[in-house]
Scaffold this active site. Structure first.
Site, PDB file in Angstrom:
ATOM      1  N   SER A 108      66.739  45.404  89.668  1.00 33.15           N
ATOM      2  CA  SER A 108      68.045  45.982  89.355  1.00 33.15           C
ATOM      3  C   SER A 108      69.139  45.288  90.165  1.00 33.15           C
ATOM      4  O   SER A 108      69.343  44.098  90.044  1.00 33.15           O
ATOM      5  CB  SER A 108      68.009  47.494  89.609  1.00 33.15           C
ATOM      6  OG  SER A 108      69.184  48.115  89.200  1.00 33.15           O
ATOM      7  N   ASP A 248      71.283  47.992  83.086  1.00 33.67           N
ATOM      8  CA  ASP A 248      71.258  49.418  82.750  1.00 33.67           C
ATOM      9  C   ASP A 248      72.407  50.166  83.419  1.00 33.67           C
ATOM     10  O   ASP A 248      72.560  51.365  83.219  1.00 33.67           O
ATOM     11  CB  ASP A 248      69.912  50.058  83.100  1.00 33.67           C
ATOM     12  CG  ASP A 248      69.641  50.154  84.595  1.00 33.67           C
ATOM     13  OD1 ASP A 248      70.345  49.488  85.393  1.00 33.67           O
ATOM     14  OD2 ASP A 248      68.709  50.896  84.983  1.00 33.67           O
TER      15      ASP A 248
END
Length: 483
Positions: A108, A248
């Site tokens: 991430s 995301d």
């Protein structure tokens, strides 16, 4: 083959479950450990799965980790649909459509020397209970893994994600808009441009790099703040869009190159979707409740598993009580990641539920909302209550040190006020839902929380102006750094 208790292996590795999946140093995420994580998942949470969707971000370490997970899938008799480098929500969406589990190799937004694995059941993200089930597993490692080369990516995974948005928003939804995409090393840099173009926008790609850039949408780097403003002056766009590494979490900037806070993005996206119930962590902007726009707001601990649990609770309540208005149930995090628990119908078009963090939906929602209102992106939040948030972090700040600090502050309310916000008045409320969140007499809020992903102490602040919120956050971290 050697049998091993998975929990012991995890403890020895230093790689552990955080707020979203397993994270650790790349040096510790060996082929054997990645194989073991995937094996534990497949024999507990995804037991009996015949198919597994597998993909990854653009970190150099990610493809090899994916190959180790593919080897585990083969050992368990599961066919792998390899998606290649795609956004985490694209992989989760495709897996949900097929009703099969998925693994995503991504760190991430965390620093370059780290990586991770995210796990999805056939019905969505794994829970904290699922993590415990995995830790209780016994894994068997072959004497030699013999990793095979990854196949060519299956193009259908990306196509399904693009179609999800083009079918709901329509081919002319963004016609006439000029949208910049700050590409850097985001795994979504290509597919986001494809979606925007398919909706009629003119796309201006900027800032692509082969060097991994750890974009944190809750703590935007000063150089990215300055760069966006410079690009806005040079290129004259309607908006600038970007994401973190696995795409995301959105980063949206207006026509001035001013980045919007993720929790404000969440509120506006929820308004666009006409949500009835909104679930969000305790760290998000209180303008959510103060706006009066939603029938119910539920607050949770920080992390998508907690938001998802809250959305499940809201859906269950709607199902059991006919008196409740069964409008959309949504969730968002302060980082801007948006979760959709319910199917949404607008203008005869349906957007299927996707109960995992997504960056594209809030991007398109805010651009469409600006079109509907006939205004610029910077005008969208004008009618929201004047509450502003800021956040940052102290890096290389051990988790144990963070916890000790919080316990010491809880033991001395005078010291608590002096450390967190000496000019904000007396402590009015203390919330320990997740870390230490303190509301002061003047309604300023300071929230300290050890990161679940890295040795960092995060600080979230809220005040009546943007400058005051930033100063509150910066000054608090400066005082703590001197302790």
């Amino acid at each position: 083959m050697n049998s091993n208790n998975f929990a012991d292996r995890v403890a020895r590795s230093g790689v552990a479950f955080g707020t979203s999946g397993a994270r650790g140093l790349v040096a510790d995420m060996t082929d054997e450990l990645c194989y073991a994580y995937a094996s534990a998942f497949l024999q507990t949470v995804a037991r009996g799965a015949s198919t597994l969707v597998l993909g990854h971000d653009l970190r150099p370490s990610s493809p090899r980790m994916a190959a180790a997970c593919a080897a585990a899938a083969a050992a368990h008799g599961a066919r792998v649909i390899y998606a290649g480098a795609l956004p985490t929500p694209a992989l989760a969406y495709y897996a949900a459509q097929l009703r099969v589990p998925a693994l995503v190799i991504t760190g991430s937004h965390i620093p370059f020397d780290r990586n991770g694995i995210k796990f999805y059941r056939a019905d969505g993200e794994i829970s904290k209970a699922d993590e415990q089930a995995m830790l209780a597993a016994t894994v068997e490692l072959p004497t030699s893994l013999g990793l095979a080369a990854l196949p060519e990516p299956d193009a259908q995974v990306a196509q399904a994600y693009v179609q999800r948005y083009t079918q709901f928003f329509g081919s002319q939804a963004l016609a006439g808009m000029r949208v910049a995409v700050y590409e850097h090393s985001s795994v979504g840099r290509d597919i986001i441009g494809q979606i925007l173009q398919a909706l009629g926008a003119q796309v201006l790609p900027l800032g692509r790099t082969d060097v991994f850039v750890p974009i944190d949408t809750e703590a935007v780097r000063p150089e990215d703040i300055a760069q966006a403003r410079a690009w806005a002056a040079e290129h004259r766009f309607d908006a600038i869009l970007s994401t973190d590494g696995d795409a995301d979490r959105p980063l949206l900037g207006d026509e001035r190159g001013q980045w919007l806070r993720g929790d404000v993005v969440g509120i506006l996206c929820a308004q666009f979707l006409r949500a009835q119930v909104v679930v969000t962590p305790v760290s998000s902007n209180t303008a959510l409740e103060k706006s009066g726009a939603f029938a119910q707001v539920l607050r949770t601990r920080i992390g998508s598993p907690y938001v998802i649990a809250g959305m499940d609770t809201a859906l269950a309540a709607q199902a059991q009580n006919a008196a409740l208005q069964a409008g959309p149930v949504v969730g968002f995090e302060a980082n801007g990641g948006f979760l959709l628990a319910s199917d949404v119908m607008q203008h005869g078009r349906q957007l299927a539920a996707l109960p995992t963090r997504d960056a594209v939906l809030p991007m398109l929602a805010l651009l469409s909302l600006a079109r509907q209102r006939g205004c610029q992106l910077s005008d969208l939040s004008v009618d929201l209550p004047k509450r502003f948030t800021a956040s940052d972090r102290l890096q290389a700040f051990a988790t144990d040190k963070s916890r000790t600090l919080i316990q010491n502050l809880l033991a001395d309310v005078v010291q608590m006020a002096a450390t967190l916000a000496p000019g904000a008045g007396a402590v009015a409320e203390v919330d320990q839902t997740d870390g230490l969140r303190v509301t002061f007499a003047n309604q300023d809020i300071v929230h300290l929380r050890p990161s679940g992903n890295a040795p960092e102490l995060r600080c979230y602040a809220e005040s009546a102006t943007e400058a005051a919120a930033k100063a509150l956050c910066d000054d608090c971290l400066a005082r703590i750094g001197q302790l």
